[in-house]
Design a protein around this motif. Sequence first.
Motif, PDB file in Angstrom:
ATOM      1  N   HIS A 133       3.611  -2.804  -5.509  1.00  0.00           N
ATOM      2  CA  HIS A 133       4.826  -2.164  -6.011  1.00  0.00           C
ATOM      3  C   HIS A 133       4.753  -0.642  -5.884  1.00  0.00           C
ATOM      4  O   HIS A 133       5.773   0.006  -5.637  1.00  0.00           O
ATOM      5  CB  HIS A 133       5.031  -2.546  -7.480  1.00  0.00           C
ATOM      6  CG  HIS A 133       6.057  -1.711  -8.184  1.00  0.00           C
ATOM      7  ND1 HIS A 133       7.400  -1.711  -7.842  1.00  0.00           N
ATOM      8  CD2 HIS A 133       5.933  -0.805  -9.209  1.00  0.00           C
ATOM      9  CE1 HIS A 133       8.063  -0.877  -8.632  1.00  0.00           C
ATOM     10  NE2 HIS A 133       7.204  -0.306  -9.456  1.00  0.00           N
ATOM     11  N   ASP A 184       7.637   0.541  -3.501  1.00  0.00           N
ATOM     12  CA  ASP A 184       7.903  -0.415  -2.439  1.00  0.00           C
ATOM     13  C   ASP A 184       9.312  -0.301  -1.865  1.00  0.00           C
ATOM     14  O   ASP A 184       9.504  -0.315  -0.647  1.00  0.00           O
ATOM     15  CB  ASP A 184       7.632  -1.843  -2.915  1.00  0.00           C
ATOM     16  CG  ASP A 184       8.310  -2.179  -4.241  1.00  0.00           C
ATOM     17  OD1 ASP A 184       8.969  -1.303  -4.836  1.00  0.00           O
ATOM     18  OD2 ASP A 184       8.167  -3.330  -4.690  1.00  0.00           O
ATOM     19  N   ASP A 185      10.331  -0.146  -2.735  1.00  0.00           N
ATOM     20  CA  ASP A 185      11.695  -0.061  -2.219  1.00  0.00           C
ATOM     21  C   ASP A 185      11.927   1.257  -1.477  1.00  0.00           C
ATOM     22  O   ASP A 185      12.690   1.310  -0.497  1.00  0.00           O
ATOM     23  CB  ASP A 185      12.720  -0.247  -3.339  1.00  0.00           C
ATOM     24  CG  ASP A 185      12.544   0.708  -4.502  1.00  0.00           C
ATOM     25  OD1 ASP A 185      11.508   1.406  -4.571  1.00  0.00           O
ATOM     26  OD2 ASP A 185      13.451   0.774  -5.362  1.00  0.00           O
ATOM     27  N   GLU A 186      11.245   2.312  -1.907  1.00  0.00           N
ATOM     28  CA  GLU A 186      11.358   3.589  -1.209  1.00  0.00           C
ATOM     29  C   GLU A 186      10.736   3.500   0.192  1.00  0.00           C
ATOM     30  O   GLU A 186      11.287   4.021   1.162  1.00  0.00           O
ATOM     31  CB  GLU A 186      10.670   4.687  -2.026  1.00  0.00           C
ATOM     32  CG  GLU A 186      11.338   4.960  -3.366  1.00  0.00           C
ATOM     33  CD  GLU A 186      10.520   5.843  -4.275  1.00  0.00           C
ATOM     34  OE1 GLU A 186      11.116   6.511  -5.126  1.00  0.00           O
ATOM     35  OE2 GLU A 186       9.278   5.876  -4.137  1.00  0.00           O
ATOM     36  N   ALA A 188      10.349   0.716   1.956  1.00  0.00           N
ATOM     37  CA  ALA A 188      11.179  -0.169   2.776  1.00  0.00           C
ATOM     38  C   ALA A 188      12.385   0.579   3.332  1.00  0.00           C
ATOM     39  O   ALA A 188      12.737   0.426   4.511  1.00  0.00           O
ATOM     40  CB  ALA A 188      11.629  -1.372   1.950  1.00  0.00           C
ATOM     41  N   ALA A 189      13.021   1.393   2.505  1.00  0.00           N
ATOM     42  CA  ALA A 189      14.184   2.157   2.957  1.00  0.00           C
ATOM     43  C   ALA A 189      13.777   3.167   4.028  1.00  0.00           C
ATOM     44  O   ALA A 189      14.498   3.369   5.016  1.00  0.00           O
ATOM     45  CB  ALA A 189      14.838   2.856   1.778  1.00  0.00           C
TER      46      ALA A 189
END
Length: 205
Positions: A133, A184-186, A188-189
């Motif tokens: 994460h 993780d989302d940063e 992925a973007a």
Amino acid sequence: MSAGLPWDFEPLRTDRLRLRTMTPADLDDVLDYQGRDDVSEFLLHPARTREQVAEAITLCTAHTRLEQDGDWIEPAVELDGRVVGHMYLHLHSVENLGAEIGWTLHPDAQGRGYAREAATALLDLAFGRLGMHRVRAELDPRNDASIALCRRLGMREEARFVRDLREPRAPGGWADTGVWAILDDEWAARRADEKGLGSARRLPA
């Protein structure tokens, strides 16, 4: 526990590099950079002797599995058959899906994007296969090259601990610790954005 753990190390390949387990045959290559004062300046240990490098390689070969808190890997960065540095990935909290990344590169190999290429491969592993994460990097705030790499990876500075580490080589015998991190989302973007822009985003580290 992450669905991606446990994980046993497998070599990672990038466009130009191979990240693999160190072997005793790498001794001369590793000594060529770990034995330098300018490389160890911002590390937790001074320049190493041949014997110390051999011991470090032996330790690295024994750490190839990520499963629980404290587990780590330190793969060699191989370029055209030569080891030009190493990476570091450490599980500091399996419960919270947290890891730490680090890197060391031979000065002759710096400035060509290799550090960013290797770090990207390791972050892809951490956030992809391992299901992390958050990944952080802890570094000496005087290390401009590592700070620049953190920025190129999209990491943000989250903390600076002032004179928290005994370091005889630092002014006054104490060193600061900087903490940089990315979620993780940063990541992925950022990767989606880079793929959309293609090679235009491939900047040297």
